[in-house]
Design a protein around this motif. Structure first.
Motif, mmCIF file in Angstrom:
data_model
loop_
_atom_site.group_PDB
_atom_site.id
_atom_site.type_symbol
_atom_site.label_atom_id
_atom_site.label_comp_id
_atom_site.label_asym_id
_atom_site.label_seq_id
_atom_site.Cartn_x
_atom_site.Cartn_y
_atom_site.Cartn_z
ATOM 1 N N VAL A 142 -9.778 -69.281 84.522
ATOM 2 C CA VAL A 142 -8.424 -68.741 84.408
ATOM 3 C C VAL A 142 -7.514 -69.951 84.237
ATOM 4 O O VAL A 142 -7.587 -70.910 85.001
ATOM 5 N N ASP A 143 -6.717 -69.916 83.183
ATOM 6 C CA ASP A 143 -5.997 -71.123 82.789
ATOM 7 C C ASP A 143 -4.612 -71.226 83.401
ATOM 8 O O ASP A 143 -4.186 -72.317 83.783
ATOM 9 N N TYR A 144 -3.917 -70.115 83.475
ATOM 10 C CA TYR A 144 -2.546 -70.117 83.995
ATOM 11 C C TYR A 144 -2.294 -68.839 84.785
ATOM 12 O O TYR A 144 -3.014 -67.845 84.651
ATOM 13 N N TYR A 145 -1.224 -68.895 85.565
ATOM 14 C CA TYR A 145 -0.843 -67.746 86.405
ATOM 15 C C TYR A 145 0.662 -67.577 86.310
ATOM 16 O O TYR A 145 1.410 -68.556 86.464
ATOM 17 N N THR A 146 1.102 -66.361 86.006
ATOM 18 C CA THR A 146 2.542 -66.074 86.051
ATOM 19 C C THR A 146 2.778 -65.002 87.108
ATOM 20 O O THR A 146 2.075 -63.992 87.152
ATOM 21 N N SER A 147 3.750 -65.244 87.979
ATOM 22 C CA SER A 147 3.995 -64.288 89.058
ATOM 23 C C SER A 147 5.354 -64.585 89.679
ATOM 24 O O SER A 147 6.205 -65.248 89.079
ATOM 25 N N PHE A 148 5.526 -64.075 90.875
ATOM 26 C CA PHE A 148 6.709 -64.373 91.677
ATOM 27 C C PHE A 148 6.243 -65.231 92.846
ATOM 28 O O PHE A 148 5.035 -65.406 93.046
ATOM 29 N N ASP A 149 7.186 -65.744 93.607
ATOM 30 C CA ASP A 149 6.819 -66.503 94.795
ATOM 31 C C ASP A 149 6.406 -65.482 95.860
ATOM 32 O O ASP A 149 7.240 -64.926 96.570
ATOM 33 N N ASN A 150 5.111 -65.199 95.911
ATOM 34 C CA ASN A 150 4.630 -64.055 96.689
ATOM 35 C C ASN A 150 4.811 -64.217 98.191
ATOM 36 O O ASN A 150 5.079 -63.247 98.901
ATOM 37 N N GLU A 151 4.669 -65.433 98.669
ATOM 38 C CA GLU A 151 4.923 -65.689 100.095
ATOM 39 C C GLU A 151 6.388 -65.350 100.413
ATOM 40 O O GLU A 151 6.695 -64.695 101.410
ATOM 41 N N LYS A 152 7.268 -65.762 99.494
ATOM 42 C CA LYS A 152 8.692 -65.507 99.709
ATOM 43 C C LYS A 152 9.008 -64.008 99.621
ATOM 44 O O LYS A 152 9.879 -63.508 100.340
ATOM 45 N N VAL A 153 8.297 -63.302 98.762
ATOM 46 C CA VAL A 153 8.471 -61.843 98.716
ATOM 47 C C VAL A 153 8.192 -61.266 100.100
ATOM 48 O O VAL A 153 8.942 -60.433 100.619
ATOM 49 N N GLY A 154 7.110 -61.747 100.727
ATOM 50 C CA GLY A 154 6.769 -61.276 102.073
ATOM 51 C C GLY A 154 7.844 -61.642 103.084
ATOM 52 O O GLY A 154 8.225 -60.820 103.933
ATOM 53 N N VAL A 155 8.347 -62.860 102.983
ATOM 54 C CA VAL A 155 9.426 -63.275 103.890
ATOM 55 C C VAL A 155 10.634 -62.350 103.693
ATOM 56 O O VAL A 155 11.255 -61.900 104.663
ATOM 57 N N TYR A 352 3.582 -70.277 86.889
ATOM 58 C CA TYR A 352 5.032 -70.151 86.728
ATOM 59 C C TYR A 352 5.468 -69.020 87.650
ATOM 60 O O TYR A 352 5.056 -67.869 87.486
ATOM 61 N N LEU A 353 6.263 -69.369 88.664
ATOM 62 C CA LEU A 353 6.675 -68.387 89.677
ATOM 63 C C LEU A 353 8.157 -68.083 89.552
ATOM 64 O O LEU A 353 8.974 -69.003 89.428
ATOM 65 N N LEU A 354 8.478 -66.800 89.628
ATOM 66 C CA LEU A 354 9.876 -66.360 89.544
ATOM 67 C C LEU A 354 10.399 -65.977 90.920
ATOM 68 O O LEU A 354 9.619 -65.758 91.847
ATOM 69 N N GLU A 355 11.703 -65.846 91.009
ATOM 70 C CA GLU A 355 12.354 -65.479 92.275
ATOM 71 C C GLU A 355 12.583 -63.973 92.341
ATOM 72 O O GLU A 355 12.803 -63.325 91.325
ATOM 73 N N SER A 356 12.556 -63.459 93.550
ATOM 74 C CA SER A 356 12.772 -62.030 93.774
ATOM 75 C C SER A 356 14.027 -61.820 94.632
ATOM 76 O O SER A 356 14.521 -62.764 95.241
ATOM 77 N N VAL A 357 14.502 -60.573 94.677
ATOM 78 C CA VAL A 357 15.772 -60.281 95.351
ATOM 79 C C VAL A 357 15.595 -59.083 96.298
ATOM 80 O O VAL A 357 14.992 -58.073 95.921
ATOM 81 N N ILE A 358 16.126 -59.194 97.525
ATOM 82 C CA ILE A 358 16.136 -58.042 98.438
ATOM 83 C C ILE A 358 17.175 -57.045 97.931
ATOM 84 O O ILE A 358 18.320 -57.423 97.649
ATOM 85 N N ILE A 359 16.779 -55.770 97.842
ATOM 86 C CA ILE A 359 17.716 -54.717 97.419
ATOM 87 C C ILE A 359 17.927 -53.747 98.584
ATOM 88 O O ILE A 359 16.954 -53.287 99.195
ATOM 89 N N THR A 360 19.169 -53.471 98.877
ATOM 90 C CA THR A 360 19.500 -52.369 99.787
ATOM 91 C C THR A 360 20.564 -51.525 99.065
ATOM 92 O O THR A 360 20.973 -51.851 97.947
#
Ligand code: GAL
Length: 381
Positions: A142-155, A352-360
């Motif tokens: 597997v050459d590359y990975y695109t996702s979000f910062d998954n640890e931060k999603v959990g936080v 390549y990791l992207l940022e996520s946002v808390i929604i309420t």
């Protein structure tokens, strides 16, 4: 770096973009020379295989459609397949993509450990592989990975649970509230690498409140293995919540918070709570978290049922993935922003990791409607 460069060269061979001089030059595994400067194939001549896990969740439909459209706009041929959460189906789909001459594979796996054979075939055929949102494990291919910062999603999930319950303020600072409360925990699918990242991230902020005796997981079920929901299945989450209510909360105690890592589970959990009499003025729903900003959850948040979700903009994930495909096809080195976190058991996969946002309820319109992710009519604002 040598590994990824080697993979990149392998990819160039598959795409016919590596100059012959480079092939003959430094021998097998040669790590330098000519990448990106050789003869190129046109996008029109490159088939990109997109393997998505399931259509049962709206996010993957969006992911697949965004990827397909953006790739086709650039001229690529696309084979988009969904596997309905069935591992042998995904395996067959990958086999077919490879035999149909796919030049690049983008894979959101069902079970991140189940694709080793197919990815070996891909490597043998010099087909570069991008793991999409879910890391593929136990393979060097597997050459590359695109996702979000998954640890931060959990936080963010843990933080929003504590904000909703009043222990943290909107900035994530402790409010000083020490009233005891009951919570229950849910985890994602144990075969999805992301699930442990989400759980660890969430527990990093929740555990101190358990240690202080403020929060109690009344069922006692705190291990990831105990709380994980196979295949992220909403019905499994619903029945686990029903069982928890029967086993733990039938004596009059109430649950005030539920950590849920994904909107599909949250809707199942809320269904169980509703059947047990929650969701009234006398017995309000507990604070329930989520992830993916799915439409049903957006509506539920606006209706005051689900408390929060985590918005991961699938349009942006598609964009960075398409940019990666394009760079590989042109013989360029794709942009990554993390070369440390995602060890798949065989190697650290450049990511390549992207940022996520808390929604309420408070920012849902601004984040989901004003950005065009949903129309006002869709969410009813
Ligand atoms: C995870 C993904 C989450 C959620 C979940 C269930 O891999 O990161 O955003 O979609 O799968 O589909």
């Amino acid at each position: 770096m040598t590994v990824s460069r080697r993979s990149l060269i392998a990819g160039m061979l598959a795409l016919g973009t590596l100059p012959l001089a480079a092939c003959g030059g430094s021998g097998a595994g040669g790590s330098s020379g000519g990448v990106g400067s050789g003869e190129k194939k046109n996008p029109e001549d490159i088939l990109v295989g997109l393997a998505m896990p399931t259509k049962s969740s709206e996010r993957w439909i969006e992911d697949g459609e965004n990827l397909k459209k953006q790739l086709e706009d650039k001229g690529y041929k696309v084979d988009l397949q969904y596997a309905e959460d069935d591992i042998p189906t995904q395996v067959n789909q990958l086999d077919n993509m490879i035999s149909q001459g796919a030049g690049i594979l983008v894979v959101a796996s069902i079970d991140g450990t189940a694709l080793t054979t197919q990815l070996q075939t891909a490597a043998d055929n010099k087909i570069p592989v991008i793991a999409y949102d879910r890391l593929i494990r136990n393979t060097p291919n597997v050459d590359y990975y695109t996702s979000f910062d998954n640890e931060k999603v959990g936080v963010q999930q843990g933080t929003s649970l504590l904000i909703g319950m009043g222990y943290l303020d909107a900035d994530g600072k402790e409010t000083g509230k020490t009233d005891p409360a009951n919570i229950e925990l849910f985890g994602g699918s144990p075969d999805d690498n992301n699930a442990t990242f989400f759980f660890q991230g969430a527990m990093s902020v929740i555990q101190p409140f358990i240690d202080k005796g403020i929060l109690t997981v009344k069922s006692g079920q705190t291990d990831f293995e105990k709380v994980a929901i196979l295949r992220w299945d909403p019905a499994t989450a619903q029945s686990r919540m029903e069982n928890l209510i029967t086993s733990t909360y039938s004596g009059g105690d109430k649950v005030q918070g539920v950590l849920s890592p994904y909107d599909g589970l949250s809707i199942g959990i809320l269904g169980a709570l509703k059947s047990a009499g929650y969701g009234t003025a006398d017995q309000p729903y507990p604070i329930v978290t989520g992830q993916d900003a799915e439409l049903a959850s957006a509506e539920s948040i606006l209706a005051g049922e689900q408390y929060s979700t985590i918005f991961k903009d699938t349009r942006k994930l598609a964009e960075v993935t398409v940019a990666m495909v394009d760079a590989i096809a042109k013989g360029e080195e794709p942009e990554v922003n993390n070369t440390e976190t995602y060890d798949n058991g065989e190697k650290v996969v450049p990511s390549y990791l992207l940022e996520s946002v808390i929604i309420t309820k408070d920012n849902l319109k601004a984040e989901l409607v004003d950005t065009g992710y949903y129309t006002a009519e869709e969410v009813g604002v």
